[in-house]
Motif scaffolding. Sequence first.
Motif, PDB file in Angstrom:
ATOM      1  N   MET A 176       0.826  -1.200   0.000  1.00 40.87           N
ATOM      2  CA  MET A 176       0.000   0.000   0.000  1.00 40.87           C
ATOM      3  C   MET A 176       0.866   1.257   0.000  1.00 40.87           C
ATOM      4  SD  MET A 176      -2.894  -1.402  -0.190  1.00 40.87           S
ATOM      5  CE  MET A 176      -3.837   0.112  -0.138  1.00 40.87           C
ATOM      6  N   TRP A 177       2.007   1.201   0.668  1.00 38.85           N
ATOM      7  CA  TRP A 177       2.868   2.381   0.789  1.00 38.85           C
ATOM      8  C   TRP A 177       3.444   2.796  -0.557  1.00 38.85           C
ATOM      9  CZ3 TRP A 177       8.017   3.625  -0.023  1.00 38.85           C
ATOM     10  CH2 TRP A 177       8.463   4.806   0.567  1.00 38.85           C
ATOM     11  N   ILE A 178       3.805   1.825  -1.416  1.00 40.91           N
ATOM     12  CA  ILE A 178       4.440   2.180  -2.680  1.00 40.91           C
ATOM     13  C   ILE A 178       3.453   2.793  -3.666  1.00 40.91           C
ATOM     14  CG2 ILE A 178       6.241   0.429  -2.449  1.00 40.91           C
ATOM     15  CD1 ILE A 178       4.668  -1.273  -4.487  1.00 40.91           C
ATOM     16  N   GLY A 179       2.162   2.555  -3.457  1.00 37.36           N
ATOM     17  CA  GLY A 179       1.173   3.146  -4.365  1.00 37.36           C
ATOM     18  C   GLY A 179       1.038   2.365  -5.663  1.00 37.36           C
ATOM     19  N   PHE A 180       1.036   3.072  -6.806  1.00 35.30           N
ATOM     20  CA  PHE A 180       0.829   2.533  -8.152  1.00 35.30           C
ATOM     21  C   PHE A 180      -0.639   2.132  -8.356  1.00 35.30           C
ATOM     22  CE2 PHE A 180       5.407   1.793  -7.410  1.00 35.30           C
ATOM     23  CZ  PHE A 180       5.918   2.507  -8.482  1.00 35.30           C
ATOM     24  N   LYS A 181      -0.976   1.845  -9.607  1.00 36.33           N
ATOM     25  CA  LYS A 181      -2.368   1.575  -9.977  1.00 36.33           C
ATOM     26  C   LYS A 181      -2.764   0.176  -9.527  1.00 36.33           C
ATOM     27  CE  LYS A 181      -3.753   2.858 -14.029  1.00 36.33           C
ATOM     28  NZ  LYS A 181      -3.842   2.988 -15.515  1.00 36.33           N
ATOM     29  N   LYS A 182      -3.781   0.118  -8.673  1.00 36.87           N
ATOM     30  CA  LYS A 182      -4.181  -1.151  -8.076  1.00 36.87           C
ATOM     31  C   LYS A 182      -5.551  -1.580  -8.581  1.00 36.87           C
ATOM     32  CE  LYS A 182      -1.561  -0.164  -3.867  1.00 36.87           C
ATOM     33  NZ  LYS A 182      -0.428  -1.024  -4.233  1.00 36.87           N
ATOM     34  N   LYS A 183      -5.751  -2.894  -8.607  1.00 32.21           N
ATOM     35  CA  LYS A 183      -7.024  -3.450  -9.051  1.00 32.21           C
ATOM     36  C   LYS A 183      -7.301  -4.734  -8.274  1.00 32.21           C
ATOM     37  CE  LYS A 183     -10.623  -4.038 -11.808  1.00 32.21           C
ATOM     38  NZ  LYS A 183     -11.778  -3.130 -11.835  1.00 32.21           N
ATOM     39  N   GLU A 184      -8.546  -4.916  -7.899  1.00 31.55           N
ATOM     40  CA  GLU A 184      -8.958  -6.080  -7.119  1.00 31.55           C
ATOM     41  C   GLU A 184      -9.534  -7.174  -8.014  1.00 31.55           C
ATOM     42  OE1 GLU A 184     -12.995  -6.777  -4.710  1.00 31.55           O
ATOM     43  OE2 GLU A 184     -11.647  -5.355  -3.696  1.00 31.55           O
ATOM     44  N   VAL A 185      -9.174  -8.422  -7.726  1.00 33.46           N
ATOM     45  CA  VAL A 185      -9.861  -9.580  -8.296  1.00 33.46           C
ATOM     46  C   VAL A 185     -10.216 -10.495  -7.124  1.00 33.46           C
ATOM     47  CG1 VAL A 185      -8.723  -9.485 -10.544  1.00 33.46           C
ATOM     48  CG2 VAL A 185      -7.718 -10.863  -8.732  1.00 33.46           C
ATOM     49  N   THR A 186     -11.363 -11.107  -7.170  1.00 33.39           N
ATOM     50  CA  THR A 186     -11.812 -11.942  -6.056  1.00 33.39           C
ATOM     51  C   THR A 186     -11.499 -13.414  -6.333  1.00 33.39           C
ATOM     52  OG1 THR A 186     -14.033 -12.120  -7.037  1.00 33.39           O
ATOM     53  CG2 THR A 186     -13.655 -10.344  -5.448  1.00 33.39           C
ATOM     54  N   PHE A 187     -11.341 -14.162  -5.253  1.00 33.01           N
ATOM     55  CA  PHE A 187     -11.108 -15.599  -5.392  1.00 33.01           C
ATOM     56  C   PHE A 187     -11.574 -16.304  -4.122  1.00 33.01           C
ATOM     57  CE2 PHE A 187      -7.438 -14.260  -3.000  1.00 33.01           C
ATOM     58  CZ  PHE A 187      -7.083 -15.349  -2.214  1.00 33.01           C
ATOM     59  N   GLU A 188     -11.798 -17.607  -4.245  1.00 31.75           N
ATOM     60  CA  GLU A 188     -12.137 -18.434  -3.098  1.00 31.75           C
ATOM     61  C   GLU A 188     -10.884 -19.172  -2.653  1.00 31.75           C
ATOM     62  OE1 GLU A 188     -15.450 -21.000  -3.587  1.00 31.75           O
ATOM     63  OE2 GLU A 188     -16.788 -19.440  -4.355  1.00 31.75           O
ATOM     64  N   ALA A 189     -10.479 -18.943  -1.415  1.00 33.03           N
ATOM     65  CA  ALA A 189      -9.280 -19.600  -0.896  1.00 33.03           C
ATOM     66  C   ALA A 189      -9.572 -21.080  -0.676  1.00 33.03           C
ATOM     67  CB  ALA A 189      -8.854 -18.941   0.413  1.00 33.03           C
ATOM     68  N   ASN A 190      -8.774 -21.932  -1.301  1.00 31.84           N
ATOM     69  CA  ASN A 190      -8.980 -23.376  -1.200  1.00 31.84           C
ATOM     70  C   ASN A 190      -8.452 -23.923   0.124  1.00 31.84           C
ATOM     71  OD1 ASN A 190     -10.014 -23.449  -3.841  1.00 31.84           O
ATOM     72  ND2 ASN A 190      -7.976 -23.701  -4.717  1.00 31.84           N
ATOM     73  N   GLU A 191      -8.859 -25.149   0.407  1.00 36.15           N
ATOM     74  CA  GLU A 191      -8.197 -25.882   1.476  1.00 36.15           C
ATOM     75  C   GLU A 191      -6.814 -26.301   0.984  1.00 36.15           C
ATOM     76  OE1 GLU A 191     -10.382 -28.992   3.465  1.00 36.15           O
ATOM     77  OE2 GLU A 191     -12.291 -28.207   2.717  1.00 36.15           O
ATOM     78  N   ARG A 192      -5.923 -26.582   1.911  1.00 31.41           N
ATOM     79  CA  ARG A 192      -4.614 -27.083   1.522  1.00 31.41           C
ATOM     80  C   ARG A 192      -4.779 -28.355   0.697  1.00 31.41           C
ATOM     81  NH1 ARG A 192       0.018 -25.699   3.979  1.00 31.41           N
ATOM     82  NH2 ARG A 192       0.780 -27.815   3.686  1.00 31.41           N
ATOM     83  N   PHE A 193      -3.970 -28.484  -0.380  1.00 25.19           N
ATOM     84  CA  PHE A 193      -4.041 -29.686  -1.197  1.00 25.19           C
ATOM     85  C   PHE A 193      -3.594 -30.905  -0.396  1.00 25.19           C
ATOM     86  CE2 PHE A 193      -2.026 -32.704  -4.163  1.00 25.19           C
ATOM     87  CZ  PHE A 193      -3.111 -32.984  -4.987  1.00 25.19           C
ATOM     88  N   ALA A 194      -2.537 -30.757   0.398  1.00 27.08           N
ATOM     89  CA  ALA A 194      -2.030 -31.847   1.231  1.00 27.08           C
ATOM     90  C   ALA A 194      -1.257 -31.245   2.393  1.00 27.08           C
ATOM     91  CB  ALA A 194      -1.124 -32.779   0.417  1.00 27.08           C
ATOM     92  N   GLY A 195      -1.059 -32.054   3.422  1.00 26.07           N
ATOM     93  CA  GLY A 195      -0.277 -31.594   4.572  1.00 26.07           C
ATOM     94  C   GLY A 195      -1.097 -30.733   5.517  1.00 26.07           C
ATOM     95  N   GLU A 196      -0.431 -30.244   6.533  1.00 25.60           N
ATOM     96  CA  GLU A 196      -1.066 -29.422   7.560  1.00 25.60           C
ATOM     97  C   GLU A 196      -0.477 -28.017   7.536  1.00 25.60           C
ATOM     98  OE1 GLU A 196      -0.583 -31.323  11.295  1.00 25.60           O
ATOM     99  OE2 GLU A 196      -1.833 -33.064  10.774  1.00 25.60           O
ATOM    100  N   THR A 197      -1.292 -27.063   7.950  1.00 24.73           N
ATOM    101  CA  THR A 197      -0.849 -25.679   7.959  1.00 24.73           C
ATOM    102  C   THR A 197       0.322 -25.484   8.924  1.00 24.73           C
ATOM    103  OG1 THR A 197      -1.508 -23.389   8.353  1.00 24.73           O
ATOM    104  CG2 THR A 197      -2.551 -25.063   9.722  1.00 24.73           C
TER     105      THR A 197
END
Length: 318
Positions: A176-197
């Motif tokens: 956020m501090w550096i600025g520049f032209k920003k744009k949002e895209v939405t997504f659904e965060a998946n569960e981990r494919f394998a392993g534990e967090t």
Amino acid sequence: MYNEAANLNELYTQLNALSNQYTRNYEFEFLFVNDGSVDQSIEIIKTLSNSDSRVKCVDLSRNFGKEIAMLAGFDHATGDAIIIMDADLQHPPSTIPKMITEWEKGYQDVYGKRVTRHGESFFKKEFSKLYYKILTHFSSVPVIPAVGDFRLLDRKCIDSIKRIRETQRYTKGIYMWIGFKKKEVTFEANERFAGETKWQFKSLVKLAIDGIISDSVVPLKLSLYSGIIIALFSFLYLIYTLITTILYGSTTPGFPTLTILLLFLSGTQLFFIGIIGEYIGKIFIEVKRRPPYLVQEFISKEETHKHIARNEETNIED
């Protein structure tokens, strides 16, 4: 990546399939940053690199943490733009085409915003919401809730971030501090494919403290204002005690009140000394001017060929 051996082959498969959609316009590089993994992650990357020259890896000498690992990625990425994502496939590669489309329109920082968080506990989700609310009030730059490190950055953004060499980093604030032209895209965060967090509650607390301390001096101002308010009430209470003593004489029953006040003031002082200590600790680390990270090895097919060639030249000379 940190101990993500179970996810790497699937991640590479999905990224490779995605890159095949852009063979006419773009050349891709898959740069992995190994943040001190102790599983088979490096061996898997070396195998992938031998079969695909686009696969490269910055193997750090130990675990430096995600913030520093991302800086290592910024330093070694060579493209006109980079896309940052975790190796556990919670950041879906299917979102990348949306990011590229927005970048082609001229946006320089295309960030992913989570609309859902699959596979995360209710406690972690609520803690995250609370964290962003607190950070919004404390931060000196705007904070966008539910936005992490999954984003596309133009080369201008990358070069700007590389100039910021502080070791006590909070990259979300730097975006956020550096600025520049920003744009949002939405997504659904998946569960981990394998392993534990690998994230634990203490890691989240540390991230929250770093986010507030590294990007704002508001806690120091809060210490000052609280000190003024407490001193004012203490002075008023002193006047009240003095007047009642003159009018009615001294009484012993005030001992519990005195004890409570002493404990309250002592606790408040220790709390704000702790805040000041956090700032001093970060200053102490920064003034040492140590490099943010050290590299054990840079893995790429080209480097392997160079290493083999050097060995052959040495053998010929011998």
